[in-house]
Scaffold this motif. Structure first.
Motif, PDB file in Angstrom:
ATOM      1  N   UNK A 127      50.180  33.376  49.010  1.00 27.26           N
ATOM      2  CA  UNK A 127      49.632  34.672  48.600  1.00 27.26           C
ATOM      3  C   UNK A 127      48.513  34.459  47.586  1.00 27.26           C
ATOM      4  N   UNK A 128      47.496  35.310  47.686  1.00 30.14           N
ATOM      5  CA  UNK A 128      46.301  35.126  46.860  1.00 30.14           C
ATOM      6  C   UNK A 128      45.812  36.477  46.366  1.00 30.14           C
ATOM      7  N   UNK A 129      45.379  36.510  45.120  1.00 30.75           N
ATOM      8  CA  UNK A 129      44.787  37.730  44.570  1.00 30.75           C
ATOM      9  C   UNK A 129      43.585  37.352  43.718  1.00 30.75           C
ATOM     10  N   UNK A 130      42.493  38.062  43.921  1.00 30.92           N
ATOM     11  CA  UNK A 130      41.288  37.828  43.143  1.00 30.92           C
ATOM     12  C   UNK A 130      41.172  38.925  42.091  1.00 30.92           C
ATOM     13  N   UNK A 131      41.035  38.526  40.843  1.00 27.53           N
ATOM     14  CA  UNK A 131      41.022  39.479  39.731  1.00 27.53           C
ATOM     15  C   UNK A 131      39.626  39.507  39.125  1.00 27.53           C
ATOM     16  N   UNK A 132      39.032  40.681  39.127  1.00 30.53           N
ATOM     17  CA  UNK A 132      37.657  40.820  38.660  1.00 30.53           C
ATOM     18  C   UNK A 132      37.582  40.759  37.141  1.00 30.53           C
ATOM     19  N   UNK A 133      36.390  40.535  36.640  1.00 31.24           N
ATOM     20  CA  UNK A 133      36.166  40.503  35.193  1.00 31.24           C
ATOM     21  C   UNK A 133      36.517  41.851  34.570  1.00 31.24           C
ATOM     22  N   UNK A 134      36.287  42.916  35.317  1.00 33.21           N
ATOM     23  CA  UNK A 134      36.612  44.257  34.824  1.00 33.21           C
ATOM     24  C   UNK A 134      38.101  44.380  34.513  1.00 33.21           C
ATOM     25  N   UNK A 135      38.946  43.859  35.409  1.00 31.98           N
ATOM     26  CA  UNK A 135      40.393  43.911  35.186  1.00 31.98           C
ATOM     27  C   UNK A 135      40.794  42.971  34.054  1.00 31.98           C
TER      28      UNK A 135
END
Length: 677
Positions: A127-135
């Motif tokens: 499983x993979x999740x990309x977390x933005x700088x905003x978050x």
């Protein structure tokens, strides 16, 4: 009061004061993070590692891969969270979690979390999740939880750590954290097309995906991506649900075994072997890559403001474009394209006077206010930003310059003419730096090349402009910088007996070409937009590490290795073999074979041509008895899933001779069909 009582009184005060001070210090330490270590007591468990990729230290040294054990993480300041999140099923889960803040983990390793454009977090289950700088910026207590509800030895569904992202939905809370990727750059989205997902997926055979006891039709994202002009594997793939939840993932992580379920409970939703129930994005309203968005109109209606025009309720086209993150709508111009070939060009201002009206079949209609003299569109395919197509008006001077350009010599496939005295390339076996392998029985020696090896081949470096046609068909130009394929295969000692060349990407995508198709004469057509072959300029095949649309070489951006080739004829779809993220080239001596001839039949004064692989090949034909070539009339300029209305029967009258042949990548041209009518 007696002296003894007085002394006792003051002693009690001192004791009470001391206790208060100790408690205050304890509370301060607890609030600021504790260094007390709560371990599992299991040395093997404590030795598990989490890999950090892409870390840059203060000395600007790229350490690429760094490992830190659970035991080491426990030695950092530990914080406690009363954590809770909402699953996409609507269920709320609550925990008490303890562990170090991710920001402090990166600082401990010599980096600074503020320096990165985003992070990707992967679990042991894939499983993979990309977390933005905003978050990241909105979550100062972003934590690697090592203790959950008092358990320092987490169960197999969470160990060795779980990401805690307060304020975000469940899909951000990655379990079994194994790897964290720090991204220095993430390509910005520049959405130029908004598709209706149902019509973009038309013709793709749904896959009956079994997911937690339910079997429902799902669409393979890899096939969706293949229909788009350009998908940057380094960009975000964004999904937004009708309840406002937005999730980003790296495109290169969703190009294989990743689906959008289009029927059943909570559809549309993303499903994959790596996504556990409750970690999905349910009721997706739209998705987007770096340049394209695709919408589910019925779901957008659930949360967006609507208006009524001529008795129809819908969302203004302006709001649809803003919602899918096209920034400057009112100052732009757009083409609105229907599934039946309709095309309307509309100003951004007027987009506020038309509405998107969902259809029962998942499509959408476009209805205009009576003050606008545009025709309604019954079934919308996409809305496309009209970009500055200076290429469309190729100025005469440039055409003259192209016509004066010296015709390059034919690109020889003889290994002796391609080799030079460059020292042996690369190691004798692949290693961690290898980005490209060249192998097969059609070469004298295998090559295992790093990017440094490739960029060091000065004699093979070229920069070229190409004319480009895709299956829609969209026509445009592109620039590329990289290494000549002809030169590179010369270094491998390509044999005269070589016939087939298989180009493979690291994500599993592949394309096969004959040796002649890859190394034979190919061209750039300066007057491509006007459908003229005048002033064609021969170009070489290129393995590019920089690529960009248009003709400005300064706009060529760094990219993973990608194959770029010229056109064999003006209708040639040269994006088909344009493999991105190239990792392997196999040269084979096997016989490529030839395509079968097309078939023809006539009814009501029209000739219909057929072929078993109509979407993979082009059928070229003539009606004057001459032999068809790559620049003859093309029967199927588009595909059955893009613009089937462009594949039309050929009207004829009287008697005559039609000649047709099939040309397609991976095999030799078919024999010519001669059909008398």
């Amino acid at each position: 009061m007696k002296k003894e009582e007085t002394m006792g009184y003051f002693k009690n005060i001192k004791k009470t004061t001391l206790i208060i001070v100790i408690l205050s210090v304890f509370l301060m330490v607890t609030a600021c993070g504790s260094n007390s270590i709560q371990t599992s007591g299991d040395p093997e468990y404590e030795s598990q590692v989490i890999t950090i990729e892409g870390l840059k230290t203060e000395e600007d040294v790229d350490t690429t891969l760094t490992e830190i054990t659970i035991g080491e993480l426990r030695k950092l300041p530990q914080y406690t969270l009363d954590a809770s999140y909402k699953r996409t099923t609507g269920l709320t889960e609550e925990f008490e979690m303890s562990g170090p803040y991710l920001r402090e983990v990166i600082e401990y390793l010599g980096g600074n979390l503020d320096d990165y454009a985003g992070i990707g977090v992967m679990g042991k289950d894939g499983y993979y999740c990309l977390i933005s700088k905003e978050v990241i910026d909105a979550t100062p207590d972003l934590m690697l939880a090592l203790v959950i509800d008092g358990n320092a030895k987490l169960d197999k569904d969470n160990a060795p750590a779980r990401l805690a992202v307060q304020g975000q939905f469940g899909p951000y809370w990655v379990k079994m954290v194994e790897k964290i990727v720090l991204f220095n750059e993430i390509p910005e989205k520049e959405i130029t097309s908004v598709w209706v997902f149902k019509n973009l997926a038309e013709g793709i055979e749904p896959y009956e995906y079994e997911y937690y006891g339910s079997k429902d039709d799902a669409i393979d994202l890899e096939q969706i991506f293949s229909r788009l002009d350009y998908v940057d594997s380094k960009a975000f793939f964004t999904m937004k649900s009708s309840d406002g939840f937005k999730k980003n993932e790296a495109i290169n992580m969703v190009k294989s075994r990743y689906y959008i379920k289009v029927e059943g409970e909570d559809a549309p939703t993303n499903v994959s072997p790596y996504i556990k129930l409750g970690m999905n994005v349910h009721n997706i309203a739209w998705v987007s890559t770096n340049q394209d968005a695709a919408i589910f109109p019925n779901k957008m209606m659930e949360y967006m403001d609507t208006v009524i025009i001529n008795g129809h309720e819908g969302i203004t086209l302006q709001e649809v474009l803003y919602e899918t993150e096209i920034e400057s709508v009112k100052t732009e111009t757009f083409d609105i394209l229907g599934t039946e070939g309709e095309k309307i060009t509309v100003s951004g201002e007027d987009m506020g006077k038309g509405i998107l009206v969902p259809r029962e079949d998942g499509g959408a209609s476009v209805i205009w206010d009576e003050s606008i003299e545009h025709k309604n569109i019954d079934n919308l395919l996409r809305i496309r930003l009209v970009q500055d197509l200076a290429v469309e008006g190729e100025n005469e001077q440039e055409d003259k310059d192209d016509s004066k350009a010296a015709e390059p010599e034919s690109i020889s496939t003889e290994s002796s003419s391609l080799q030079d005295t460059t020292p042996p390339l690369g190691p004798k076996a692949p290693n961690d730096d290898t980005v490209l392998t060249i192998t097969g029985d059609g070469i004298e020696k295998e090559l295992f090349l790093s990017m440094e090896d490739l960029k060091g081949l000065d004699k093979g470096y070229i920069e070229q402009c190409y004319s480009i046609v895709n299956n829609y068909p969209t026509r445009k130009f592109a620039v590329a910088k990289g290494i000549s394929i002809s030169y590179l295969l010369g270094q491998a000692g390509i044999k005269d007996q070589a016939n087939c060349i298989l180009v493979e990407a690291s994500d599993g995508y592949k394309a096969e070409l004959t040796k002649e198709q890859l190394l034979g004469k190919r061209y750039r057509y300066p007057q491509l937009i006007s459908d003229s072959t005048a002033n064609a300029v021969q170009v070489q095949p290129l393995l590019a590490w920089a690529f960009g649309e248009g003709k400005d070489f300064s706009k060529a951006a760094e990219c993973d290795l990608r194959l770029v080739i010229g056109q064999q004829g003006i209708h040639d779809v040269n994006t088909a073999p344009g493999v991105q993220m190239v990792s392997k080239i196999t040269i084979s001596t096997k016989d490529a074979g030839s395509w079968e001839r097309p078939t023809a039949n006539m009814a009501d004064g029209e000739i219909v041509l057929n072929h078993d692989y109509l979407d993979q090949v082009k059928i070229y034909y003539t009606l004057d008895g001459s032999e068809p070539t790559e620049n003859s009339q093309v029967y199927n300029p588009s595909t059955t899933y893009f613009q089937p209305d462009l594949i039309k029967p050929i009207p004829v009258s009287g008697s005559g001779i039609l000649k047709a042949k099939v040309i397609g990548y991976g095999k030799r041209d078919s024999e010519v069909l001669t059909y008398e009518y």
